[in-house]
Design a protein around this motif. Structure first.
Motif, PDB file in Angstrom:
ATOM      1  N   CYS A  69      -0.278 -14.768  72.099  1.00  0.00           N
ATOM      2  CA  CYS A  69      -0.439 -13.336  72.313  1.00  0.00           C
ATOM      3  C   CYS A  69      -1.931 -13.015  72.452  1.00  0.00           C
ATOM      4  O   CYS A  69      -2.728 -13.433  71.617  1.00  0.00           O
ATOM      5  CB  CYS A  69       0.166 -12.582  71.130  1.00  0.00           C
ATOM      6  SG  CYS A  69      -0.168 -10.818  71.180  1.00  0.00           S
ATOM      7  N   ALA A  71      -3.290 -10.325  71.870  1.00  0.00           N
ATOM      8  CA  ALA A  71      -3.720  -9.378  70.838  1.00  0.00           C
ATOM      9  C   ALA A  71      -3.877 -10.040  69.473  1.00  0.00           C
ATOM     10  O   ALA A  71      -4.828  -9.762  68.759  1.00  0.00           O
ATOM     11  CB  ALA A  71      -2.735  -8.220  70.755  1.00  0.00           C
ATOM     12  N   CYS A  72      -2.932 -10.916  69.085  1.00  0.00           N
ATOM     13  CA  CYS A  72      -2.981 -11.449  67.726  1.00  0.00           C
ATOM     14  C   CYS A  72      -3.024 -12.975  67.685  1.00  0.00           C
ATOM     15  O   CYS A  72      -3.081 -13.553  66.604  1.00  0.00           O
ATOM     16  CB  CYS A  72      -1.775 -10.955  66.925  1.00  0.00           C
ATOM     17  SG  CYS A  72      -0.242 -11.736  67.453  1.00  0.00           S
ATOM     18  N   CYS A  92       5.527 -11.040  72.156  1.00  0.00           N
ATOM     19  CA  CYS A  92       5.045 -11.134  70.788  1.00  0.00           C
ATOM     20  C   CYS A  92       5.803 -10.090  69.977  1.00  0.00           C
ATOM     21  O   CYS A  92       5.701  -8.887  70.237  1.00  0.00           O
ATOM     22  CB  CYS A  92       3.538 -10.859  70.704  1.00  0.00           C
ATOM     23  SG  CYS A  92       2.951 -10.834  68.995  1.00  0.00           S
ATOM     24  N   CYS A  95       3.355  -7.674  67.906  1.00  0.00           N
ATOM     25  CA  CYS A  95       2.620  -6.658  68.668  1.00  0.00           C
ATOM     26  C   CYS A  95       3.525  -5.866  69.601  1.00  0.00           C
ATOM     27  O   CYS A  95       3.083  -4.889  70.206  1.00  0.00           O
ATOM     28  CB  CYS A  95       1.506  -7.303  69.479  1.00  0.00           C
ATOM     29  SG  CYS A  95       0.294  -8.157  68.461  1.00  0.00           S
TER      30      CYS A  95
HETATM   31 ZN    ZN Z   1       0.704 -10.363  69.035  1.00  0.00          ZN
END
Ligand code: ZN
Ligand code: ZN
Length: 178
Positions: A69, A71-72, A92, A95
């Protein structure tokens, strides 16, 4: 959706805001042309777009390996779409976002699935794909064993039988010497 996220592709390009469809923003990587879609944004768009427009499909890239992901950095979960062209999208769960590789979103919408992303991200959808695949596998074996012509004829007879009110007796008669 402001972004300081970077793509997981080799270029590690910073994702920039893009428009996946009129009224639907996501993030994209200009290097690999992958697109990240926030599921909340998607649902808001879907709910105010009664029939998502069908886009022209372009050849989709399939990432060979699972992605992380943007983002994370967790490993994203892969979901098969199942429609033609068949490909996988990555989600994900933490997220609540989905990654489409180059051309996948367009192919997704072109397959008439624009409003059905949530369905595809379910176990039921994924199980149904497996069931269909098993059945197609069995059919392929039977066709190889008996020939396509025979199997087509058998399918035709079965369909006809199923429409007969006295089908159980007819099946019994087929096996019997009357
Ligand atoms: Zn994520
Ligand atoms: Zn990229």
């Amino acid at each position: 959706m402001k972004s300081t996220l970077r793509c997981g592709c080799e270029a590690h390009t910073e994702l920039t805001v893009c428009e996946l469809a009129p009224g639907l923003q996501g993030l994209e990587c200009v290097s690999c042309e992958g697109q990240l879609l926030q599921l909340d944004d998607y649902r808001a768009w879907r709910d105010k777009t009664p029939v998502p427009p069908v886009a022209q499909a372009i050849a989709a890239d399939e990432d060979p390996i699972a992605r992380h992901c943007p983002a994370c950095a967790r490993l994203m979960q892969r979901f098969r779409v199942g429609a033609q062209p068949d490909f996988r999208v990555d989600r994900c769960a933490a997220c609540q976002n989905v990654w489409f590789a180059r051309g996948e979103w367009q192919a997704f919408v072109a397959a008439g699935l624009g409003s059905r992303l949530d369905e595809i991200l379910t176990d039921a959808w994924q199980r149904q794909l497996q069931t269909n695949e098993l059945r197609q596998g069995r059919e392929a074996v039977l066709r190889q064993r008996h020939g396509a012509e025979t199997m087509d004829e058998l399918a035709r007879i079965r369909q006809w039988l199923q429409a007969q009110p006295g089908r159980d007796e007819l099946v019994a008669l087929l096996r019997a010497d009357w």
